[in-house]
Design an enzyme around this catalytic site. Structure first.
Site, PDB file in Angstrom:
ATOM      1  NE  ARG A 123     -55.495 -69.353-153.099  1.00  0.00           N
ATOM      2  CZ  ARG A 123     -55.860 -70.576-152.687  1.00  0.00           C
ATOM      3  NH1 ARG A 123     -56.486 -70.740-151.551  1.00  0.00           N
ATOM      4  NH2 ARG A 123     -55.604 -71.610-153.426  1.00  0.00           N
ATOM      5  CE  LYS A 173     -56.435 -79.608-151.942  1.00  0.00           C
ATOM      6  NZ  LYS A 173     -56.359 -80.133-150.589  1.00  0.00           N
ATOM      7  CD  GLU A 202     -60.324 -79.960-147.115  1.00  0.00           C
ATOM      8  OE1 GLU A 202     -60.235 -78.744-147.297  1.00  0.00           O
ATOM      9  OE2 GLU A 202     -61.234 -80.673-147.589  1.00  0.00           O
TER      10      GLU A 202
HETATM   11  P1  ATP Z   1     -56.914 -76.084-152.805  1.00  0.00           P
HETATM   12  O1  ATP Z   1     -57.607 -74.746-152.842  1.00  0.00           O
HETATM   13  O2  ATP Z   1     -55.676 -76.130-153.594  1.00  0.00           O
HETATM   14  O3  ATP Z   1     -57.807 -77.214-153.098  1.00  0.00           O
HETATM   15  P2  ATP Z   1     -57.131 -76.291-149.978  1.00  0.00           P
HETATM   16  O4  ATP Z   1     -57.012 -75.009-149.262  1.00  0.00           O
HETATM   17  O5  ATP Z   1     -58.484 -76.869-150.101  1.00  0.00           O
HETATM   18  O6  ATP Z   1     -56.375 -76.198-151.355  1.00  0.00           O
HETATM   19  P3  ATP Z   1     -56.032 -77.867-147.867  1.00  0.00           P
HETATM   20  O7  ATP Z   1     -55.571 -79.249-147.947  1.00  0.00           O
HETATM   21  O8  ATP Z   1     -57.224 -77.533-147.080  1.00  0.00           O
HETATM   22  O9  ATP Z   1     -56.209 -77.379-149.355  1.00  0.00           O
HETATM   23  O10 ATP Z   1     -54.831 -76.927-147.430  1.00  0.00           O
HETATM   24  C1  ATP Z   1     -54.003 -77.164-146.338  1.00  0.00           C
HETATM   25  C2  ATP Z   1     -53.395 -75.854-145.897  1.00  0.00           C
HETATM   26  O11 ATP Z   1     -52.679 -75.244-146.965  1.00  0.00           O
HETATM   27  C3  ATP Z   1     -54.454 -74.864-145.461  1.00  0.00           C
HETATM   28  O12 ATP Z   1     -54.043 -74.299-144.243  1.00  0.00           O
HETATM   29  C4  ATP Z   1     -54.503 -73.865-146.560  1.00  0.00           C
HETATM   30  O13 ATP Z   1     -54.842 -72.595-146.078  1.00  0.00           O
HETATM   31  C5  ATP Z   1     -53.086 -73.898-147.120  1.00  0.00           C
HETATM   32  N1  ATP Z   1     -53.080 -73.530-148.525  1.00  0.00           N
HETATM   33  C6  ATP Z   1     -53.776 -74.092-149.532  1.00  0.00           C
HETATM   34  N2  ATP Z   1     -53.556 -73.453-150.694  1.00  0.00           N
HETATM   35  C7  ATP Z   1     -52.678 -72.450-150.425  1.00  0.00           C
HETATM   36  C8  ATP Z   1     -52.059 -71.420-151.199  1.00  0.00           C
HETATM   37  N3  ATP Z   1     -52.296 -71.296-152.487  1.00  0.00           N
HETATM   38  N4  ATP Z   1     -51.210 -70.581-150.577  1.00  0.00           N
HETATM   39  C9  ATP Z   1     -50.956 -70.706-149.273  1.00  0.00           C
HETATM   40  N5  ATP Z   1     -51.509 -71.638-148.471  1.00  0.00           N
HETATM   41  C10 ATP Z   1     -52.365 -72.509-149.036  1.00  0.00           C
HETATM   42 MG    MG Z   2     -59.411 -76.719-147.957  1.00  0.00          MG
END
Ligand code: ATP
Ligand code: MG
Length: 568
Positions: A262, A272, A36
């Site tokens: 994760r 984020k 995102e």
């Molecule tokens: P955040 O929790 O940091 O805001 P998010 O999951 O909202 O992250 P996205 O941009 O949706 O961020 O993530 C893109 C991809 O990265 C998704 O497939 C998500 O599952 C993966 N991802 C995000 N954080 C992690 C993590 N800590 N470990 C492994 N994969 C991750």
């Molecule tokens: Mg997300």
């Protein structure tokens, strides 16, 4: 980038894909990385990037880069550019072009209407707060909305009106009609579309209704022909909805979702939302602050793409959530820099040392190796004169018995140079040491001292050969293992997470850097140094200027964190 076979071939996901191939459920692997664009990428994202791209490469398949851009309120073109830059820097190439969920807004709208026509979606006019209340909890089943039984025609009409902008945000939304008493709260009539009046970075003002992530994600996967959709464990409960949407719409492909744990890293904040708080409160400077584990922060701190890829490979992919040691990340870069970083001397906290038996105009040059074990990395020249800088902490006026560095009456060897002996100190009227007066044994260059013990070695820089520089030493930003878990994570900040020192590097090195600084900055290619006895450093490519070089400490020479932990 060439993928090494087997790197990603011993995890449960690999086994799932293998089975799918064996059973002919899949003949071409197609994965995707779906960020995102609401922030910068971090080391957790790197885990997902490596997994998706490496698996695709292992199976000669494809990996798409798709922005899941369904919320214009939080998204920004600046994040899109940063994400593209980071993935490229990590060394991955996506399939064909960059995809956006927003490309599919028309199709998504069509599928939403299809659900309405099947009596599987309705326009709800409860407020956000009411929707939450009606949803129930884990122990209390939800209640049906009074708007749930509208006719299909009415719903189609209202949805059209939503699209036309007749409703304000929060006044109406489209919800799936599933089951308000489902044990899985996600399935209690999830919202599929909401009203947002905001310019979208791709579609501009074309839409004022936006699909929710859960609705857009599975359909986007399907449109792109994704075969295996990997996400983190928190989405386990969303899988039902992922499948429900694909089963109840006329999509052509039904990708399968698989979850993995994760990455959680000790002492780190990866959310984020929380990183944004740190920036807003000016605790860190920006998304590329070397104290946070964003890809751009790590890059600025001196991490290389290969060290990050190595880390992701080492931590593996499992279904168990755990907290990874920070020292594991440091191990990966230290190992690499130990192989490649140029050895040179820098004095971070200088104190002057005067060799009284050497003439003021005496100068001697030594050729020293750039790497002790790699002659192919070349040499450089250092200059020796009678006034040098040494590290303040390498001299002690008062010391304990086992103190091995410089003290009055004790000998020490200057690295690559002579053995010297401290005889007295000169102080100013406040009692601060101005300089240490020493005798230089000119008979000791490259030789063991005669009839006495080999002394310890310290680093130094001739005053004449010095170039003043700034050094930024980074420590952990938080002083607890798992700040991510704490509601009030801001109460656990380490007040000394960045220590700035003003010292010196060797002039020959600074000349070389200054000559190339613009090139280095423009091409984003850093230079890596081991400042002997001090640590591994790189140039801060953001703040350094031709006349002011700034160095970031990438990592210490040894794993002091584990040591410190044992001491606590
Ligand atoms: P955040 O929790 O940091 O805001 P998010 O999951 O909202 O992250 P996205 O941009 O949706 O961020 O993530 C893109 C991809 O990265 C998704 O497939 C998500 O599952 C993966 N991802 C995000 N954080 C992690 C993590 N800590 N470990 C492994 N994969 C991750
Ligand atoms: Mg997300």
């Amino acid at each position: 980038m060439k993928t090494q076979i087997n790197k990603y071939s011993n995890n449960f996901i690999y086994n799932i894909i293998n089975e799918d191939f064996k059973k002919n459920k899949c003949s071409l692997l197609h994965t995707r990385f779906p960020p995102e664009p609401n922030g910068y990428l971090h080391i957790g994202h790197a885990k997902s990037i490596c997994l998706n791209f490496e698996l695709a490469s292992l199976y000669n398949g494809y990996c798409n880069l798709r922005f899941d851009d369904t919320n214009p309120v939080k998204e920004n073109i600046k994040y899109i550019n940063a994400i593209i830059n980071d993935i490229t820097w990590l060394g991955y190439k996506w399939n064909k072009k960059i995809y956006y969920s927003s490309e599919y807004f028309s199709e998504l709208y069509k599928y939403a209407k299809e659900l309405i026509k099947k009596n599987l979606a309705y326009v709800d006019q409860l407020t956000k707060k009411q929707i939450r209340e009606y949803r129930g909890t884990l122990v209390i089943p939800g209640k049906n909305s009074p708007y749930r039984n509208r006719s299909i025609e009415e719903n189609l009409q209202l949805f059209k009106e939503m699209k036309k902008g007749y409703f304000n945000p929060g006044e109406a939304c489209l919800r799936a009609k599933i089951d308000m008493s489902s044990p899985n709260i996600i399935m209690r009539d999830p919202v599929l579309y909401r009203v947002i009046f905001e310019k979208h970075h791709q579609t501009k003002h074309q839409w004022c209704i936006y699909p929710m992530y859960d609705f857009a994600h599975c359909i986007s996967d399907s449109i792109e022909g994704i075969t295996h959709s990997f996400c983190t464990l928190e989405f386990q409960d969303n899988k039902c909805l992922y499948n429900w949407i694909l089963e109840n719409t006329s999509v052509l492909n039904r990708p399968k979702q698989y979850e993995f744990a994760r990455l959680n890293l000790k002492y780190s904040i990866l959310s984020k939302r929380k990183i944004k708080i740190l920036i807003e409160k000016k605790i860190i400077n920006d998304w590329d602050d070397p104290r946070i584990q964003t890809i751009s922060g790590l890059r600025r701190k001196g991490y290389t793409p290969s060290s990050i890829r190595k880390f992701c490979e080492k931590i593996g992919v499992t279904k168990q959530n755990n907290l990874i040691e920070f020292s594991m990340l440091e191990y990966c870069i230290r190992n690499e820099l130990n192989e490649n970083a140029i050895r040179t001397m820098a004095v971070l906290e200088p104190i002057k040392l005067y060799l009284y038996n050497i003439d003021d105009n005496y100068q001697e040059n030594f050729i020293v190796p750039n790497h002790p074990k790699k002659p192919e990395l070349g040499n450089h020249e250092i200059t020796f004169t009678n006034t040098i800088y040494i590290e303040r902490e390498d001299f002690k006026e008062k010391y304990e018995n086992n103190y091995k560095r410089l003290k009055i009456g004790q000998e020490i060897r200057l690295r690559y140079s002579y053995i010297i002996k401290a005889e007295k100190i000169e102080k100013d009227k406040y009692g601060n040491i101005i300089q240490i007066i020493c005798f230089c044994d000119l008979n000791t260059l490259g030789k063991k001292p005669i009839n006495r013990k080999n002394p310890s070695v310290i680093h130094w820089i001739s005053v004449k050969n010095s170039f003043s520089s700034e050094f930024r030493l980074y420590e952990k930003l938080f002083n607890i293992h798992n700040p991510e878990q704490e509601q009030n994570f801001l109460s656990f900040l380490n007040p000394n997470s960045m220590i700035i020192k003003h010292g010196f590097i060797e002039k020959q090195i600074s000349e070389k850097i200054k000559k190339h600084i613009n090139d280095i900055k423009n091409k984003n290619i850093n230079l890596f140094f081991q400042f002997e006895r001090v640590g591994y450093f790189c140039i801060d490519l953001i703040d350094s200027k031709k006349n002011k070089l700034i160095f970031n400490r990438t990592v210490s020479l040894r794993d002091t964190w584990n040591l410190k932990k044992q001491l606590i």
